[in-house]
Motif scaffolding. Structure first.
Motif, short mmCIF file in Angstrom:
data_model
loop_
_atom_site.label_atom_id
_atom_site.label_comp_id
_atom_site.label_asym_id
_atom_site.label_seq_id
_atom_site.Cartn_x
_atom_site.Cartn_y
_atom_site.Cartn_z
N UNK A 108 -20.12 60.09 -45.04
CA UNK A 108 -19.59 58.87 -44.42
C UNK A 108 -19.32 57.72 -45.38
N UNK A 109 -20.31 57.37 -46.21
CA UNK A 109 -20.18 56.18 -47.06
C UNK A 109 -19.29 56.42 -48.28
N UNK A 129 -18.84 46.37 -44.72
CA UNK A 129 -18.44 45.62 -45.91
C UNK A 129 -19.61 44.91 -46.57
N UNK A 130 -20.36 44.13 -45.80
CA UNK A 130 -21.43 43.32 -46.40
C UNK A 130 -22.66 44.15 -46.76
N UNK A 131 -23.04 45.04 -45.87
CA UNK A 131 -24.28 45.80 -46.13
C UNK A 131 -24.04 47.01 -47.00
N UNK A 132 -22.90 47.69 -46.82
CA UNK A 132 -22.68 48.96 -47.54
C UNK A 132 -21.61 48.85 -48.62
N UNK A 133 -20.92 47.72 -48.69
CA UNK A 133 -19.86 47.54 -49.70
C UNK A 133 -18.72 48.52 -49.53
N UNK A 134 -18.46 48.91 -48.30
CA UNK A 134 -17.42 49.91 -48.05
C UNK A 134 -16.23 49.29 -47.32
N UNK A 135 -15.03 49.57 -47.82
CA UNK A 135 -13.84 49.07 -47.15
C UNK A 135 -13.49 50.00 -46.00
N UNK A 136 -13.24 49.40 -44.85
CA UNK A 136 -12.91 50.24 -43.69
C UNK A 136 -11.60 49.78 -43.06
N UNK A 137 -11.04 50.67 -42.26
CA UNK A 137 -9.91 50.28 -41.41
C UNK A 137 -10.49 50.14 -40.01
N UNK A 138 -10.45 48.92 -39.51
CA UNK A 138 -11.08 48.65 -38.22
C UNK A 138 -10.06 48.80 -37.09
N UNK A 139 -10.40 49.60 -36.12
CA UNK A 139 -9.52 49.77 -34.96
C UNK A 139 -10.23 49.19 -33.75
N UNK A 140 -9.70 48.08 -33.25
CA UNK A 140 -10.38 47.43 -32.13
C UNK A 140 -9.99 48.06 -30.80
N UNK A 141 -11.01 48.43 -30.04
CA UNK A 141 -10.78 48.97 -28.69
C UNK A 141 -11.52 48.08 -27.68
N UNK A 142 -11.28 48.32 -26.41
CA UNK A 142 -11.91 47.48 -25.39
C UNK A 142 -12.75 48.27 -24.40
#
Ligand code: PRP
Length: 211
Positions: A108-109, A129-142
């Motif tokens: 995962x990381x 980002x802050x805790x793991x220093x990993x760049x992610x693509x965030x997909x917002x769902x509802x």
């Protein structure tokens, strides 16, 4: 005496909170009935109770439209509003977690631009980002977030896990826990100064009944 307004997150948290206010002798029993009303008034104790969407509770409290709010820690983390968090009420306990298929856990990381679906974009970004220093693509769902990894929309999700039933029934599991969650008692900062005694009386009553 001025009215004190309490904003309750519609749903289970409101039901449990209403029970506590009833125990205090406040007249908010009408809220337990099937009604479309949104404001309930106790003229004797000069209290107003409003029912709002969970994610809006911190907004009402920050702006002072409500003096007091009862809402989940998940919403507080996501909304990050300027208010006092006075009490962990204990009920509504669940956890925020990174969930997905078991096979992805070990790598995962290391995944570039990991696709993460969530109803909680700030919590998800802050964890990766802050805790793991990993760049992610965030997909917002509802809603129905568990669907995302099943249909290839995301690699994992960041979501609330309560009983774990939704995950289990969809072949997913908790990969990493982010934090425990539960209902919190929050107060507007100005209201706290103006109505210290009345608010602290309610806080103390609730504190003694924490599960
Ligand atoms: C919440 C959460 C999970 C589920 C977890 O969804 O987002 O999907 O409950 O509960 P469980 O671990 O007990 O199965 P909610 O019921 O709010 O539905 P929605 O996200 O589809 O709106």
């Amino acid at each position: 005496m001025e009215y004190l307004t309490v904003a309750l997150a519609k749903g289970r948290l409101a039901e449990l909170s209403i029970d506590l206010f009833l125990q205090m002798g406040m007249d908010c029993s009408e809220m337990k009935e099937k009604t479309r009303k949104l404001i309930f008034t106790d003229e004797v104790h000069k209290m107003k109770f409003i029912l709002v969407k969970a994610s809006d509770v911190p907004t009402y409290v920050e702006y002072g439209a409500a003096d007091i709010g009862i809402v989940g820690k998940d919403t507080l983390l996501e909304e990050n509003r300027n208010l006092y968090e006075m009490l962990n009420l204990g009920f509504g306990a669940c956890r925020m977690a990174v969930c997905g298929r078991a096979e992805i856990k070990d790598k995962l990381f290391g995944i570039n631009n990991l696709r993460v679906a969530s109803k909680y974009p700030k919590i998800a970004q802050s964890y990766f980002q802050d805790e793991k220093g990993q760049t992610i693509e965030l997909i917002q769902l509802h809603g129905s977030v568990e669907l995302a990894p099943l249909v290839g929309l995301s690699d994992v999700i960041v979501d609330i896990v309560e009983s774990g039933k939704t995950l289990a029934e969809n072949g997913l599991e908790v990969l990493y826990e982010i934090c425990p969650l539960s209902a919190r008692f929050v107060v507007n900062k100005v209201s706290m100064k103006m109505h210290t005694d009345r608010i602290m009386k309610i806080v103390e009553f609730f504190r003694e009944r924490i599960v």
